[in-house]
Structures are given as structure tokens and as C-alpha cells.
Write an enzyme that holds these catalytic residues in place. Structure first.
Site, PDB file in Angstrom:
ATOM      1  N   HIS A  85     -38.013  20.200 135.913  1.00  0.00           N
ATOM      2  CA  HIS A  85     -39.320  20.787 135.579  1.00  0.00           C
ATOM      3  C   HIS A  85     -40.333  20.519 136.697  1.00  0.00           C
ATOM      4  O   HIS A  85     -40.984  19.478 136.734  1.00  0.00           O
ATOM      5  CB  HIS A  85     -39.814  20.205 134.244  1.00  0.00           C
ATOM      6  CG  HIS A  85     -40.968  20.954 133.640  1.00  0.00           C
ATOM      7  ND1 HIS A  85     -40.937  21.468 132.371  1.00  0.00           N
ATOM      8  CD2 HIS A  85     -42.191  21.275 134.145  1.00  0.00           C
ATOM      9  CE1 HIS A  85     -42.093  22.064 132.109  1.00  0.00           C
ATOM     10  NE2 HIS A  85     -42.874  21.953 133.179  1.00  0.00           N
TER      11      HIS A  85
ATOM     12  N   GLU B 152     -46.731  21.143 124.179  1.00  0.00           N
ATOM     13  CA  GLU B 152     -47.393  20.431 125.279  1.00  0.00           C
ATOM     14  C   GLU B 152     -48.743  19.922 124.786  1.00  0.00           C
ATOM     15  O   GLU B 152     -49.155  18.823 125.089  1.00  0.00           O
ATOM     16  CB  GLU B 152     -47.562  21.357 126.493  1.00  0.00           C
ATOM     17  CG  GLU B 152     -48.176  20.666 127.698  1.00  0.00           C
ATOM     18  CD  GLU B 152     -48.171  21.520 128.949  1.00  0.00           C
ATOM     19  OE1 GLU B 152     -47.794  22.699 128.874  1.00  0.00           O
ATOM     20  OE2 GLU B 152     -48.542  20.987 130.024  1.00  0.00           O
TER      21      GLU B 152
HETATM   22 ZN   LIG Z   1     -44.900  22.610 133.190  1.00  0.00          ZN
END
Ligand SMILES: [Zn+2]
Length: 338
Positions: free
Chosen positions: A16, A204
Site C-alpha cells: 500500500h 479508514e
Molecule cells: Zn491509502
């Protein structure tokens, strides 16, 4: 014994990492010069504009750093230099396999097509592969703030082009209130296409439900998933599934998803069998390296050598690459003595 030097030298894998958030300030200055664009001559000033400040309030705040960089990522030459730069940094940090993600729609201000953007990034990756012991693959991001039709058009052109370096699709940007709907309509038409796999930013800053929905849609990897931290039942549930969380603790700290490194649910994930790996998210915006991310776990969670190996093995197991590459990487890891 796990030392910083050993962590740095260890043949690591990272899944990522965003291209636009990971370019070195001096490289951005070089791009600006080559493309005849104005930029501050003081590298420190450029660095400051590219890095999230400590008084960043949330994800939206964090994302403003990207606005500064984007005008410089509008030509094929710039994208190639940028991609090479990120892989060069990763190689210097001991990373032997990197999945680099980017959103073609953000580099189309001067008329580049999705195909041209992808080819330029791939050219930078190929150049780095020829020079360093690193393999790079590409993930294509749709931006949630874009119109649904536009996201779909980007994914369609990506798949039509069929570049061999493209291994997965992602949705990035702020999680919208209509998250489940956009998620489904953005990615469903492309599932099962040419073996391209799905990793989705979810949880997130949003809720656990978004993570579960992303998994239901076919994502085998979840970007962040930090919303899981307060939900042991969901950790247990996800721990049973063949799903890996791409964790980025420093980024989570900056977006205020966690208040400290201690709050990163390291032990809870291990206890509940949640598979996760460590990542930088954005090397420059978060002013980090993969070695630093592991160092934080060592310092704040007493990460053991066996756990360090396991986190890297998770990254390899869930990487969107061939069994041959996975076997090669696993072997290198096993041969490295810690
Ligand atoms: Zn990200």
C-alpha cells in the site's frame, strides 16, 4: 535480535503505497524544471508543502497535501520520473516487492489518456527494476469524489489496455455517505476480469460496516481498515476470512484515526487472527519509510522477530503476483537471518 539495521536490510514486501504522496521533494523540483513549471527553489519549503503537518485534523486535511503535488504530475515524463523515484526509495529501504497505486484521473489535466498515464508509470517502474533488486506492480485507483461514470470509464480503459503490470483495482479518497452504493456500482462490472484483483480503502475513517461490505464485494485486501480497532467481534469475524488488512499506522495517526502508536490494535489483531501487513501509505506526506513503520511496532508493541517475519509473509501471501514471485520472495526472507 531485531534491530533497525536488520529491519532495513530484510527483504520486505509492501502493498500500500501511493505514487503522488511518496515523491521526494528534490524529485518534484526536478520534474518542475523539466516541465517548465514554477516551484519554490528551497527544498525545505517544498518538503513542508508535501508533508502533513502535526496539526492535521482528519483525513480531509491530510488529503490537501496532494493538491500541491498534482499539477506536477501531468506529463508522461513527470510520471515516469515520479514512479522511478518511489521505487528507488523503496529499494533503498530493503523492499523487494512493491505494489504502487495511483489514480489516472488525477493526471489528466493536460490531456493524457488513462492508457498514457499507465504506460508512463509502468516505464518508471521498468527503469527501476532494471537498476535495483525490486519488482513493482501497479494498482489503479478510482477516486471516490469523481462521478461514478468517470470511475467506471477509468477502470474500463485500464482493463481494455491490459498492461501486464496492472494487478489490481482500488477505490481511494474520502469514504462518501453513499459508500456501499458507490462501491458496488464502481467495481462490480470489473470483477473477474483478466485476473485483476480488488483491494479497497475501507474503514479508514468510516465504520466497520464499510470493511465488511468491501469484503462481500470480493476485496481480498482492505486499505487501512482501522475502524476495526474498537470491534473485537468484527476482528474475530475477519480473522476467519482469507483477507489481509494493509495497515499504515503513521498515516492513521496523522488522520486522527488513532491517537497514538499504542492505540494501533497490534495485539488485538494478532489475538483474533486478523491477517495484516505494514505499509507506508505515503512516504512523503507521512514522512515515513517501511523500516520506520516497523520500528514503531517494535518500540510501542514489542514486536517479536517471529511476528516481523509473519507480517512480511502476510504481505507476500496476499500480494497480487504470481506463485513464482511469491516463492522467490518467501525464500529470500527465509534465508535472511535475524
Ligand atoms: Zn491509502
Amino acid at each position: 535480535m531485531l534491530t533497525l539495521a536488520k529491519i532495513q536490510q530484510f527483504p520486505k514486501a509492501e502493498l500500500h503505497c501511493h505514487l503522488d504522496g511518496s515523491i521526494r521533494p528534490q524529485t518534484l523540483q526536478k520534474i518542475a524544471r523539466l516541465d517548465h513549471l514554477p516551484i519554490d527553489e528551497d527544498q525545505q519549503v517544498v518538503a513542508q508543502k508535501m508533508t502533513a503537518s502535526s496539526n492535521c485534523h482528519n483525513l480531509m486535511d491530510y488529503l490537501t497535501c496532494f493538491d500541491y503535488v498534482l499539477p506536477y504530475l501531468q506529463t508522461a515524463q513527470a510520471l515516469k520520473i515520479a514512479a522511478f523515484d518511489v521505487l528507488e526509495q523503496a529499494a533503498a529501504d530493503g523492499i523487494q516487492y512493491l505494489e504502487l497505486r495511483f489514480a489516472p484521473s488525477l493526471s489528466q489535466q493536460q490531456g493524457l489518456s488513462v492508457t498514457e498515464v499507465i504506460q508512463a508509470v509502468a516505464a518508471g517502474v521498468a527503469k527501476a527494476e532494471a537498476q535495483y533488486p525490486i519488482i513493482g506492480n501497479l494498482l489503479i485507483c478510482g477516486m471516490r469524489q469523481d462521478e461514478l461514470a468517470h470511475i467506471q470509464a477509468v477502470f474500463q480503459e485500464t482493463l481494455d489496455q491490459g498492461h501486464q503490470k496492472i494487478v489490481g483495482l482500488d477505490l481511494a479518497g474520502p469514504e462518501r455517505p453513499d459508500f456501499p452504493l458507490t462501491l458496488k456500482e464502481s467495481v462490480t462490472p470489473f470483477l473477474g476480469h483478466q485476473g485483476v484483483q480488488l483491494t479497497l480503502h475501507a474503514g479508514e475513517c468510516g465504520c466497520v460496516r464499510n470493511i465488511l461490505q468491501a469484503i462481500q464485494l470480493g476485496a481480498t485486501r482492505i486499505g487501512h481498515g482501522i475502524a476495526l480497532k474498537d470491534d473485537p467481534a468484527a476482528q474475530q469475524e475477519i480473522g476467519q476470512l482469507p483477507v489481509c488488512l494493509e495497515c499504515c499506522p503513521t498515516s492513521n495517526l496523522q488522520t486522527k484515526a488513532i491517537a497514538s502508536y499504542e492505540e494501533f490494535p497490534y495485539r488485538a489483531y494478532l489475538t483474533h487472527g486478523v491477517k495484516f501487513c505494514l505499509n507506508t501509505d505515503n512516504r512523503t506526506v507521512s514522512n515515513t519509510t517501511l523500516t520506520k513503520e516497523y520500528a514503531h511496532l517494535l518500540e510501542h508493541h514489542a514486536m517479536t522477530t517471529a511476528e516481523f517475519r509473519q507480517l512480511n509473509q502476510n504481505a507476500i501471501d496476499f500480494a497480487f503476483t504470481t506463485p513464482e514471485v511469491k516463492a522467490q520472495l518467501s525464500q529470500k526472507m527465509a534465508q535472511f537471518s535475524l
